[in-house]
Design an enzyme around this catalytic site. Sequence first.
Site, PDB file in Angstrom:
ATOM      1  N   VAL A 163       0.683  -1.223   0.342  1.00 37.23           N
ATOM      2  CA  VAL A 163      -0.036  -0.397  -0.243  1.00 37.23           C
ATOM      3  C   VAL A 163       0.536   1.598   0.103  1.00 37.23           C
ATOM      4  O   VAL A 163       0.894   2.405  -0.775  1.00 37.23           O
ATOM      5  CB  VAL A 163      -1.094   0.106   1.362  1.00 37.23           C
ATOM      6  CG1 VAL A 163      -1.754   1.089   1.342  1.00 37.23           C
ATOM      7  CG2 VAL A 163      -1.843  -1.194   0.912  1.00 37.23           C
ATOM      8  N   LYS A 207     -34.147  40.094 -14.977  1.00 39.72           N
ATOM      9  CA  LYS A 207     -35.092  41.196 -15.375  1.00 39.72           C
ATOM     10  C   LYS A 207     -36.273  40.112 -14.112  1.00 39.72           C
ATOM     11  O   LYS A 207     -36.288  38.551 -13.705  1.00 39.72           O
ATOM     12  CB  LYS A 207     -35.592  40.671 -16.281  1.00 39.72           C
ATOM     13  CG  LYS A 207     -35.093  42.237 -18.077  1.00 39.72           C
ATOM     14  CD  LYS A 207     -35.574  42.243 -18.861  1.00 39.72           C
ATOM     15  CE  LYS A 207     -34.582  42.811 -19.806  1.00 39.72           C
ATOM     16  NZ  LYS A 207     -33.484  41.430 -19.754  1.00 39.72           N
ATOM     17  N   ILE A 210     -37.736  32.469 -27.995  1.00 45.01           N
ATOM     18  CA  ILE A 210     -39.207  32.188 -27.283  1.00 45.01           C
ATOM     19  C   ILE A 210     -39.473  32.645 -26.227  1.00 45.01           C
ATOM     20  O   ILE A 210     -38.957  32.370 -25.077  1.00 45.01           O
ATOM     21  CB  ILE A 210     -39.586  30.277 -26.889  1.00 45.01           C
ATOM     22  CG1 ILE A 210     -39.323  29.587 -28.476  1.00 45.01           C
ATOM     23  CG2 ILE A 210     -41.049  30.163 -26.624  1.00 45.01           C
ATOM     24  CD1 ILE A 210     -39.342  28.194 -28.457  1.00 45.01           C
ATOM     25  N   MET A 230     -44.807  33.331 -17.581  1.00 46.95           N
ATOM     26  CA  MET A 230     -44.299  34.859 -16.905  1.00 46.95           C
ATOM     27  C   MET A 230     -45.802  35.227 -16.918  1.00 46.95           C
ATOM     28  O   MET A 230     -46.171  36.076 -16.593  1.00 46.95           O
ATOM     29  CB  MET A 230     -43.605  35.663 -18.088  1.00 46.95           C
ATOM     30  CG  MET A 230     -42.151  35.339 -17.939  1.00 46.95           C
ATOM     31  SD  MET A 230     -41.797  36.108 -19.314  1.00 46.95           S
ATOM     32  CE  MET A 230     -42.535  35.640 -21.205  1.00 46.95           C
ATOM     33  N   ASP A 247     -28.694  36.211 -17.659  1.00 43.26           N
ATOM     34  CA  ASP A 247     -29.968  36.835 -16.968  1.00 43.26           C
ATOM     35  C   ASP A 247     -31.091  35.857 -16.003  1.00 43.26           C
ATOM     36  O   ASP A 247     -29.876  34.936 -15.836  1.00 43.26           O
ATOM     37  CB  ASP A 247     -31.067  36.777 -18.190  1.00 43.26           C
ATOM     38  CG  ASP A 247     -31.596  35.303 -18.666  1.00 43.26           C
ATOM     39  OD1 ASP A 247     -31.751  34.340 -17.868  1.00 43.26           O
ATOM     40  OD2 ASP A 247     -32.144  35.241 -19.878  1.00 43.26           O
ATOM     41  N   THR A 285     -36.853  24.701 -24.411  1.00 46.51           N
ATOM     42  CA  THR A 285     -37.609  26.046 -24.212  1.00 46.51           C
ATOM     43  C   THR A 285     -38.641  25.206 -22.668  1.00 46.51           C
ATOM     44  O   THR A 285     -38.262  24.543 -22.350  1.00 46.51           O
ATOM     45  CB  THR A 285     -38.601  26.279 -25.009  1.00 46.51           C
ATOM     46  OG1 THR A 285     -39.089  27.567 -24.031  1.00 46.51           O
ATOM     47  CG2 THR A 285     -39.565  25.085 -25.572  1.00 46.51           C
TER      48      THR A 285
END
Length: 455
Positions: free
Chosen positions: A23, A270, A306, A383, A248, A331
Site C-alpha cells: 500500500v 429581469k 421563445i 411569465m 439573465d 424551452t
Amino acid sequence: MQYFPVFLNAQNLDCLVVGAGEVAARKVELLAKTPATIRVVAPQACQTIQAMAEQGLLKWIQREFDPGDIQGQQLIFVATDNHQLNCDISTLAKAANIPVNVVDNTELCSFITPSIVDRDPLLVALSSSGTAPVLLRYLRQKLESILPARLSELAKFSDKFRDKVKAHFNNVNQRRHFWEDVIEGDIAETVLAGDNQQAEQLIEQKLQQDEQTEAGCVYLVGAGPGDPDLLTFKALRLMQKADLVVYDRLVSKPILELVRRDAEKIYVGKKASLHSVPQNEINQLLVDAAKQGKRVVRLKGGDPYIFGRGGEEAETLVEQGISFQVVPGITAATGASTYAGIPLTHRDHAQSVVFSTGHLKDGSIDLDWPALARQRQTMVFYMGLTGLNVISQQLIKHGVAADMPVAVVQSATTDKQQVVTGTLMDIQQKASEANIQPPALIIVGTVVSLREKIG
C-alpha cells in the site's frame, strides 16, 4: 467543496512515508515520478520499496517510527497496519502543520490524494472526497480512454511556443483565440499524429500571417430550463470559449458554473415589471463588447427566440453590423412539462399546443382569448403567475370549462421544482397556498390529468 484542489511544486519537497508495504509502495511510486526527496521509515519493506531504495530513488530507514522523524518534513504519508500508530503520527503532523495523509482513513487526513490521469506535464486529478472510490475509478477509466496518449506532447509543444506567441500578440484575448485555433485545428492534430516538425512549420506560418484585430462576435445561447444536463453540446462549447457572458435571472447556478472560469460575467436579470438592466442597454452592451473584439455569449434561460427577446437583440446586432449566431435551447414549456410528467400533446387529449406570454410588453394580459380557448388544445403560459387569476377568468369567459385541469410548475427541471395542479376555478388558491414563486409556467388542458397516471 470540503477539499480544496491544489498541485504542489515537488521541487525541493521533503516527503516522509511511514510504512513500507505494498500500500505504501503505491504512494511511493507516485512520489517517485516527481523530483521530491523521499524518506521511508519501516522495519521491513516490500520488494518494490527495497528495489527503489537500491536504485537510489528513496532512502529507506530500517527501523520503527520515531516522533523526531517528522522534523523538517513537508509532506507525510502514513501506511502502516497499526491503527494507533497511524493516529499518533496524524496528531503529530497536524500539530506541526505538516500535511498528512493516512491511507484509507480520511478522518485522519489533512489532505487526500486524487486519482490521476497522467499525461505529464498535463495532469488530470479526480476526487470524490473519499466517498465513492468505485465511481472515481470508473471516471478515470473513461478519461484514460478518451484522452490521446500523445496529449503530453501537445502540452510540451504549446509550452515551447508560449513565449513567442506572447511576444507576438499584445492582447490577451488574441493570444487565447490563437491558442484555441491551434488546439482545435490541424496543428494539434499534426502533433498528436507524431509529426512535430511539420507542426512547428505550421505554427510558424500562422504567426507570420499579418496580425489583424480579430472582430468580435455574439452568440445568443439558450441555456435551457435549468438542468445543466439539458444544455446542447454547442452551448457548452461556446460557454467555455467566451470572453464575456451576459446572463439573465433564469440561468441556473449549476449552468453558470460551466462557464469558463476566467470569463467576465455580467448579470442583467429581469423580473416582471422590474428590469435590473433595460433591454436597450443590454443590446448596446453586446454591441460594445463585440466591437472590442470579444467573444460574447448572451446566455438565456430556455430558448433565445421563445419569449427570450433574442429577436430584439438580433435586430440590434444586424443594424450594427455585428456577427452573431443563435444557439437554440430547450424551452421552458417542454422542460417543465416533461419533468412534471405532463405530455403537451396526446391523441386522446390535444392535437395542438400554443405557447403564450402571460405578461405583455405594456404589463397587460390582453391576449387573443378566443384563439386560446379552442378545444383539444394545450395552452402554455410563460411569465403568467402574477396574472393567473386573470388568465383563469378569461379562459372560462371564452368557453373553457371551469373544471379544466391546470398545472403550475415552479423552477422546472431544477432541484427546486414544485408542481401544483388544480382546475381553472381553484388553481389560484392552490398556487397561493403552496407559495409558488416565479419563475413558474402554467399548463392548461386535459393533458394535465395524465400526470397522475404517467408522471
